[in-house]
Motif scaffolding. Structure first.
Motif, PDB file in Angstrom:
ATOM      1  N   GLY A   1       0.828  -1.204   0.000  1.00  0.00           N
ATOM      2  CA  GLY A   1       0.000   0.000   0.000  1.00  0.00           C
ATOM      3  C   GLY A   1       0.859   1.248   0.000  1.00  0.00           C
ATOM      4  O   GLY A   1       2.074   1.192   0.198  1.00  0.00           O
ATOM      5  N   MET A   2       0.225   2.366  -0.232  1.00  0.00           N
ATOM      6  CA  MET A   2       0.948   3.633  -0.260  1.00  0.00           C
ATOM      7  C   MET A   2       1.343   4.038   1.156  1.00  0.00           C
ATOM      8  O   MET A   2       0.673   3.709   2.135  1.00  0.00           O
ATOM      9  N   LEU A   3       2.425   4.787   1.260  1.00  0.00           N
ATOM     10  CA  LEU A   3       2.954   5.162   2.568  1.00  0.00           C
ATOM     11  C   LEU A   3       1.921   5.921   3.396  1.00  0.00           C
ATOM     12  O   LEU A   3       1.813   5.718   4.611  1.00  0.00           O
ATOM     13  N   GLU A   4       1.166   6.786   2.761  1.00  0.00           N
ATOM     14  CA  GLU A   4       0.170   7.577   3.477  1.00  0.00           C
ATOM     15  C   GLU A   4      -0.912   6.702   4.094  1.00  0.00           C
ATOM     16  O   GLU A   4      -1.519   7.067   5.104  1.00  0.00           O
ATOM     17  N   GLU A   5      -1.135   5.545   3.517  1.00  0.00           N
ATOM     18  CA  GLU A   5      -2.233   4.684   3.952  1.00  0.00           C
ATOM     19  C   GLU A   5      -1.882   3.785   5.129  1.00  0.00           C
ATOM     20  O   GLU A   5      -2.772   3.282   5.833  1.00  0.00           O
ATOM     21  N   ALA A   6      -0.612   3.533   5.344  1.00  0.00           N
ATOM     22  CA  ALA A   6      -0.199   2.550   6.347  1.00  0.00           C
ATOM     23  C   ALA A   6      -0.446   3.062   7.762  1.00  0.00           C
ATOM     24  O   ALA A   6      -0.163   4.222   8.077  1.00  0.00           O
ATOM     25  N   THR A   7      -0.968   2.183   8.613  1.00  0.00           N
ATOM     26  CA  THR A   7      -1.188   2.550  10.012  1.00  0.00           C
ATOM     27  C   THR A   7       0.085   2.306  10.815  1.00  0.00           C
ATOM     28  O   THR A   7       0.977   1.555  10.397  1.00  0.00           O
ATOM     29  N   GLU A   8       0.167   2.917  11.969  1.00  0.00           N
ATOM     30  CA  GLU A   8       1.324   2.712  12.838  1.00  0.00           C
ATOM     31  C   GLU A   8       1.450   1.239  13.215  1.00  0.00           C
ATOM     32  O   GLU A   8       2.561   0.670  13.222  1.00  0.00           O
ATOM     33  N   GLU A   9       0.327   0.607  13.522  1.00  0.00           N
ATOM     34  CA  GLU A   9       0.349  -0.808  13.904  1.00  0.00           C
ATOM     35  C   GLU A   9       0.896  -1.670  12.769  1.00  0.00           C
ATOM     36  O   GLU A   9       1.705  -2.584  12.996  1.00  0.00           O
TER      37      GLU A   9
ATOM     38  N   THR B   1      -3.010  -2.234   3.053  1.00  0.00           N
ATOM     39  CA  THR B   1      -3.471  -0.991   3.662  1.00  0.00           C
ATOM     40  C   THR B   1      -4.901  -0.712   3.193  1.00  0.00           C
ATOM     41  O   THR B   1      -5.381  -1.315   2.229  1.00  0.00           O
ATOM     42  N   GLU B   2      -5.560   0.196   3.863  1.00  0.00           N
ATOM     43  CA  GLU B   2      -6.899   0.619   3.427  1.00  0.00           C
ATOM     44  C   GLU B   2      -6.720   1.665   2.323  1.00  0.00           C
ATOM     45  O   GLU B   2      -6.162   2.739   2.546  1.00  0.00           O
ATOM     46  N   GLU B   3      -7.191   1.334   1.143  1.00  0.00           N
ATOM     47  CA  GLU B   3      -6.939   2.173  -0.020  1.00  0.00           C
ATOM     48  C   GLU B   3      -7.635   3.526   0.070  1.00  0.00           C
ATOM     49  O   GLU B   3      -8.782   3.625   0.521  1.00  0.00           O
ATOM     50  N   ARG B   4      -6.921   4.556  -0.377  1.00  0.00           N
ATOM     51  CA  ARG B   4      -7.482   5.891  -0.496  1.00  0.00           C
ATOM     52  C   ARG B   4      -7.677   6.196  -1.980  1.00  0.00           C
ATOM     53  O   ARG B   4      -6.800   5.953  -2.797  1.00  0.00           O
ATOM     54  N   GLY B   5      -8.834   6.754  -2.294  1.00  0.00           N
ATOM     55  CA  GLY B   5      -9.238   6.916  -3.687  1.00  0.00           C
ATOM     56  C   GLY B   5      -8.295   7.726  -4.544  1.00  0.00           C
ATOM     57  O   GLY B   5      -8.169   7.465  -5.753  1.00  0.00           O
ATOM     58  N   HIS B   6      -7.593   8.700  -3.966  1.00  0.00           N
ATOM     59  CA  HIS B   6      -6.748   9.542  -4.798  1.00  0.00           C
ATOM     60  C   HIS B   6      -5.534   8.795  -5.354  1.00  0.00           C
ATOM     61  O   HIS B   6      -4.829   9.335  -6.207  1.00  0.00           O
ATOM     62  N   TYR B   7      -5.264   7.573  -4.884  1.00  0.00           N
ATOM     63  CA  TYR B   7      -4.171   6.782  -5.448  1.00  0.00           C
ATOM     64  C   TYR B   7      -4.661   5.785  -6.503  1.00  0.00           C
ATOM     65  O   TYR B   7      -3.867   5.004  -7.038  1.00  0.00           O
ATOM     66  N   ALA B   8      -5.965   5.807  -6.823  1.00  0.00           N
ATOM     67  CA  ALA B   8      -6.521   4.850  -7.778  1.00  0.00           C
ATOM     68  C   ALA B   8      -5.832   4.913  -9.145  1.00  0.00           C
ATOM     69  O   ALA B   8      -5.510   3.861  -9.727  1.00  0.00           O
ATOM     70  N   PRO B   9      -5.564   6.113  -9.720  1.00  0.00           N
ATOM     71  CA  PRO B   9      -4.870   6.141 -11.021  1.00  0.00           C
ATOM     72  C   PRO B   9      -3.480   5.505 -10.974  1.00  0.00           C
ATOM     73  O   PRO B   9      -3.086   4.790 -11.899  1.00  0.00           O
ATOM     74  N   LEU B  10      -2.752   5.743  -9.896  1.00  0.00           N
ATOM     75  CA  LEU B  10      -1.423   5.142  -9.773  1.00  0.00           C
ATOM     76  C   LEU B  10      -1.537   3.636  -9.627  1.00  0.00           C
ATOM     77  O   LEU B  10      -0.745   2.888 -10.232  1.00  0.00           O
ATOM     78  N   ARG B  11      -2.509   3.186  -8.854  1.00  0.00           N
ATOM     79  CA  ARG B  11      -2.700   1.738  -8.705  1.00  0.00           C
ATOM     80  C   ARG B  11      -3.003   1.082 -10.054  1.00  0.00           C
ATOM     81  O   ARG B  11      -2.524  -0.021 -10.336  1.00  0.00           O
ATOM     82  N   ALA B  12      -3.783   1.746 -10.862  1.00  0.00           N
ATOM     83  CA  ALA B  12      -4.119   1.201 -12.178  1.00  0.00           C
ATOM     84  C   ALA B  12      -2.868   1.086 -13.050  1.00  0.00           C
ATOM     85  O   ALA B  12      -2.677   0.096 -13.761  1.00  0.00           O
ATOM     86  N   LYS B  13      -1.996   2.085 -12.976  1.00  0.00           N
ATOM     87  CA  LYS B  13      -0.752   2.044 -13.743  1.00  0.00           C
ATOM     88  C   LYS B  13       0.149   0.908 -13.264  1.00  0.00           C
ATOM     89  O   LYS B  13       0.768   0.212 -14.073  1.00  0.00           O
ATOM     90  N   LEU B  14       0.216   0.724 -11.945  1.00  0.00           N
ATOM     91  CA  LEU B  14       1.053  -0.340 -11.402  1.00  0.00           C
ATOM     92  C   LEU B  14       0.522  -1.716 -11.801  1.00  0.00           C
ATOM     93  O   LEU B  14       1.294  -2.622 -12.138  1.00  0.00           O
ATOM     94  N   ALA B  15      -0.806  -1.868 -11.761  1.00  0.00           N
ATOM     95  CA  ALA B  15      -1.408  -3.142 -12.145  1.00  0.00           C
ATOM     96  C   ALA B  15      -1.094  -3.473 -13.597  1.00  0.00           C
ATOM     97  O   ALA B  15      -0.801  -4.624 -13.947  1.00  0.00           O
ATOM     98  N   GLU B  16      -1.118  -2.462 -14.446  1.00  0.00           N
ATOM     99  CA  GLU B  16      -0.786  -2.660 -15.858  1.00  0.00           C
ATOM    100  C   GLU B  16       0.689  -3.012 -16.025  1.00  0.00           C
ATOM    101  O   GLU B  16       1.047  -3.881 -16.828  1.00  0.00           O
ATOM    102  N   LEU B  17       1.531  -2.345 -15.247  1.00  0.00           N
ATOM    103  CA  LEU B  17       2.970  -2.590 -15.325  1.00  0.00           C
ATOM    104  C   LEU B  17       3.318  -4.015 -14.934  1.00  0.00           C
ATOM    105  O   LEU B  17       4.195  -4.651 -15.538  1.00  0.00           O
ATOM    106  N   TRP B  18       2.634  -4.536 -13.916  1.00  0.00           N
ATOM    107  CA  TRP B  18       2.961  -5.857 -13.378  1.00  0.00           C
ATOM    108  C   TRP B  18       2.137  -6.991 -13.988  1.00  0.00           C
ATOM    109  O   TRP B  18       2.326  -8.159 -13.645  1.00  0.00           O
TER     110      TRP B  18
END
Length: 287
Positions: free
Chosen positions: A105-113, A208-225
Motif C-alpha cells: 500500500g501507499m505510505l500515506e495509507e499505512a497505520t502505525e500498527e 493498507t486501506e486504499e485511499r481513492g486519490h491513489y486509484a490512477p497510480l494503482r491502475a498504472k502499477l497493475a498494468e505494469l505488473w
C-alpha cells in the motif's frame, strides 16, 4: 590422538550432513530451501509460525527435519528455539534468515500498527535470529548466514515502499554483520530474490486501506505488473546450494535473470544521477 569438541562435531557433520536453520520454512522459498537441503543429505531445523505444512516433509525425511513453531518477532522465543536446534543437531552450519511478509500500500495509507508489525518481522526478527545463532557460530569458528532480502532492497517503489525499506535495512545490517564476523570464520551472503511463485502476495501480504486519490497510480502499477513472470522456488534453491559450496561464498547474490538486469539498470541509473550532480556535491567541501 585427541580431538576437540568442534573437531568431533565437524567429523559427525561429514557423516550426517550439514545442519541448517531456516526461518519461514513452511512455504515459498523457505520450503524450497529446506527441500533442497534435505535432498542433498543435510539436516534441517525448519521454523515457521505454522509448521503444519512441514508434517508430510518430516515424514519423508525421518529424523532429518525438525519443525519448530516460531514467531521471529518474539526475541525470547527466537533464542529458545535456536538453543533447542543446537541441542538437537549439535551445532549449526547454515542459517537462512528467510521469514518475511509484505505490507502492500501507499505510505500515506499505512497505520502505525501495520508499520511496526512489518518491521518487527522483516528487520527485527532477522536481527534476533542473528544474535541468537552467532555465539554458537563464533565458538565453533565456522558457519554461513544467508540473509534473504530482495531485488527491491536497492531502492523504493510505489506501493511496496515499506517492504523495500525493511529489506534495505536488512541489507545494511547484513553488510555490517559480514564485517563483524569475518574474523571468526563466519560468512554472510545477502540473497536478493526477484519474483518467485510463492504466497508472499497472498497469505504473506497485509493490505493498507486504499485511499481513492491513489486509484490512477494503482491502475498504472497493475498494468505494469500484469505480464510479470514468476520463477520457480526450486530453481532459486538449487542456486543457493551451489552458492554455499563456493569458498569464499558470494557476499551478494541476485536470484533471477530478469531481476539481475533490473538491479544493474537501477544501480547504473543511480550512478548517472550522482555524476549529473557531481559539481554541486563537491561544492560542499571535503566532507
Amino acid at each position: 590422538m585427541t580431538t576437540t569438541g568442534i573437531e568431533t562435531r565437524h567429523m559427525a557433520d561429514e557423516r550426517q550432513g550439514r545442519a541448517w536453520f531456516i526461518t519461514g520454512a513452511s512455504r515459498g522459498l523457505g520450503r524450497a530451501f529446506a527441500e533442497a537441503a534435505l535432498a542433498a543429505g543435510d539436516r534441517v531445523v525448519g521454523t515457521a509460525r505454522d509448521v503444519g505444512p512441514l508434517a508430510e516433509l518430516a515424514v519423508g525425511y525421518q529424523g532429518r527435519l525438525l519443525a519448530l513453531e516460531l514467531d521471529i518477532a518474539d526475541r525470547a522465543a527466537v533464542h529458545a528455539v535456536v538453543d533447542k536446534a543446537v541441542a538437537e543437531l549439535g551445532g549449526l552450519d547454515i542459517v537462512v534468515n528467510n521469514a518475511g511478509q509484505l505490507l502492500y500500500g501507499m505510505l500515506e495509507e499505512a497505520t502505525e500498527e501495520q508499520v511496526r508489525a512489518h518491521f518487527d518481522t522483516n528487520v527485527h526478527g532477522a536481527l534476533w535470529v542473528g544474535q541468537a545463532v552467532l555465539p554458537y557460530l563464533r565458538e565453533q569458528g565456522s558457519g554461513h548466514v544467508v540473509q534473504v532480502t530482495s531485488m527491491g532492497s536497492t531502492g523504493g517503489f510505489a506501493s511496496v515502499g515499506l517492504y523495500s525499506a525493511g529489506k534495505a535495512a536488512l541489507d545494511a545490517l547484513s553488510e555490517a554483520l559480514a564485517m563483524e564476523v569475518e574474523s571468526f570464520g563466519v560468512s554472510v551472503t545477502i540473497v536478493q530474490p526477484g519474483s518467485f511463485a510463492t504466497d508472499l502476495f497472498t497469505r504473506g501480504t497485509t493490505m493498507t486501506e486504499e485511499r481513492g486519490h491513489y486509484a490512477p497510480l494503482r491502475a498504472k502499477l497493475a498494468e505494469l505488473w500484469a505480464d510479470a513472470d514468476a520463477g520457480e522456488p526450486a530453481e532459486a534453491a538449487a542456486v543457493l546450494l551451489r552458492a554455499i559450496e563456493i569458498q569464499p561464498p558470494p557476499k551478494r547474490l541476485i536470484l533471477g535473470s530478469t531481476s539481475y538486469d533490473l538491479v544493474l539498470k537501477d544501480l547504473e541509473a543511480r550512478i548517472g544521477e550522482h555524476r549529473r550532480w557531481e559539481e554541486l556535491s563537491r561544492q560542499a567541501g571535503q566532507a
